[in-house]
Design a protein around this motif. Structure first.
Motif, short mmCIF file in Angstrom:
data_model
loop_
_atom_site.label_atom_id
_atom_site.label_comp_id
_atom_site.label_asym_id
_atom_site.label_seq_id
_atom_site.Cartn_x
_atom_site.Cartn_y
_atom_site.Cartn_z
N ILE A 180 0.85 -1.21 0.00
CA ILE A 180 0.00 0.00 0.00
C ILE A 180 0.88 1.25 0.00
N ARG A 181 1.91 1.25 0.84
CA ARG A 181 2.80 2.42 0.88
C ARG A 181 3.59 2.57 -0.43
N TRP A 211 -8.27 -5.84 -5.37
CA TRP A 211 -7.93 -6.10 -3.96
C TRP A 211 -7.96 -4.80 -3.15
N LEU A 212 -7.57 -3.69 -3.76
CA LEU A 212 -7.57 -2.43 -3.01
C LEU A 212 -8.99 -1.94 -2.78
N HIS A 213 -9.86 -2.25 -3.73
CA HIS A 213 -11.27 -1.87 -3.59
C HIS A 213 -11.86 -2.47 -2.30
N VAL A 214 -11.39 -3.66 -1.92
CA VAL A 214 -11.96 -4.32 -0.72
C VAL A 214 -11.00 -4.25 0.49
N HIS A 215 -10.07 -3.27 0.48
CA HIS A 215 -9.06 -3.23 1.55
C HIS A 215 -9.69 -3.21 2.94
N ASP A 216 -10.82 -2.47 3.08
CA ASP A 216 -11.41 -2.37 4.43
C ASP A 216 -11.96 -3.71 4.91
N LEU A 244 -7.42 -3.58 6.23
CA LEU A 244 -6.26 -2.77 5.83
C LEU A 244 -6.70 -1.31 5.70
N SER A 245 -5.82 -0.42 6.08
CA SER A 245 -6.18 1.00 6.05
C SER A 245 -5.43 1.74 4.94
N ILE A 246 -6.12 2.70 4.32
CA ILE A 246 -5.43 3.57 3.35
C ILE A 246 -5.56 5.03 3.79
N LYS A 247 -5.79 5.20 5.12
CA LYS A 247 -6.11 6.57 5.56
C LYS A 247 -4.93 7.54 5.45
N ASP A 248 -3.70 7.05 5.53
CA ASP A 248 -2.56 7.97 5.39
C ASP A 248 -1.92 7.91 4.01
N THR A 249 -2.64 7.37 3.07
CA THR A 249 -2.08 7.24 1.72
C THR A 249 -3.04 7.93 0.74
N ASP A 250 -2.95 9.26 0.74
CA ASP A 250 -3.92 10.06 -0.03
C ASP A 250 -3.84 9.82 -1.54
N ASN A 251 -2.60 9.59 -2.03
CA ASN A 251 -2.48 9.38 -3.48
C ASN A 251 -3.23 8.12 -3.89
N LEU A 252 -3.06 7.09 -3.07
CA LEU A 252 -3.72 5.82 -3.36
C LEU A 252 -5.25 5.95 -3.22
N ALA A 253 -5.68 6.67 -2.18
CA ALA A 253 -7.12 6.85 -1.97
C ALA A 253 -7.74 7.59 -3.16
N SER A 254 -7.04 8.61 -3.67
CA SER A 254 -7.59 9.35 -4.83
C SER A 254 -7.62 8.46 -6.07
N TRP A 255 -6.56 7.67 -6.23
CA TRP A 255 -6.49 6.73 -7.38
C TRP A 255 -7.67 5.76 -7.33
#
Ligand SMILES: N[C@@H](CCC(=O)N[C@@H](CS)C(=O)NCC(=O)O)C(=O)O
Length: 201
Positions: free
Chosen positions: A133-134, A161-166, A170-181
């Motif tokens: 993720i990082r 797989w990232l679509h179902v991370h939650d 798994l968290s994407i809260k500190d990964t803004d680029n990935l969250a926007s993607w």
């Protein structure tokens, strides 16, 4: 074309690309929870007993990322022309198949399906998944998509797989680029149609 598949991550990748490219295809469900992948009729199509499989006339292709690549090669969709960019794309497809896919898949197994618990295995797979993720977030600095400004089959391969991370904890809260993607891909009409295909997302 016939797509043999089930409501799974790897089938979703292929659906996303078929819909994105406007391909004409028939979906043939193979209920892997009921063991249909082990039946002789299906093993004749894929002796590995796995979905997805894409059959185009007499030619059949297994392995989701190989299917993405063969559709992209036939249609020209989602493939960079520049040789350096093309070689990056191939590396990403292997990275997805050898690192992201297996570790996210093992998290799903140990957190949802296993009959026993294995905290050590779960922690190990979570740690590697968090590293991916990082890594992806870093790759997306100042970039819309993993290979640059264009949406490619690499984004499609990495997305499900990232679509179902939650659901995997798994968290994407500190990964803004990935969250926007993720949002950028989720909001594409073809992605929405693919996600709605099984009526569950
Ligand atoms: N590396 C393969 C993995 C395919 C795979 O593991 N498919 C799963 C569903 S996502 C399956 O068919 N499982 C049934 C089984 O292994 O019995 C790909 O990318 O297509």
């Amino acid at each position: 074309m016939k797509l043999y598949g089930f409501d799974t991550i790897n089938t979703l990748k292929v659906l996303m690309l078929l819909i994105e490219t406007g391909a004409d295809f028939e979906f043939i469900p193979v209920d892997i929870r009921a063991g249909e992948q082990h039946k002789p009729e299906f093993l004749a199509i894929n002796p590995a007993g796995k979905v997805p499989v894409l059959c185009d006339g007499k030619q059949s292709q297994t392995e989701s990322n190989a299917i993405l690549l063969s559709i992209a090669q036939k249609t020209g969709w989602g493939l960079p022309k520049d040789p350096k960019e093309y070689s990056h794309l191939i590396s990403w497809l292997f990275y997805q198949a050898s690192t992201q896919g297996p570790h996210f898949g093992q998290i799903e197994y140990w957190s949802k399906f296993a009959e026993t618990t294995n905290p050590e295995a779960l922690a190990q797979h979570r740690s590697i998944a968090n590293r991916t993720i990082r890594h992806l977030d870093d790759q997306l600095i100042a970039k819309q998509y993993i290979c640059g400004k264009n949406y490619t089959i690499v984004d499609i391969a990495l997305f499900p797989w990232l679509h179902v991370h939650d659901q995997l904890g798994l968290s994407i809260k500190d990964t803004d680029n990935l969250a926007s993607w993720l949002e950028r891909i989720r909001s594409r009409p073809a992605s929405m149609e693919a996600l709605a295909f099984f009526g569950s997302n």
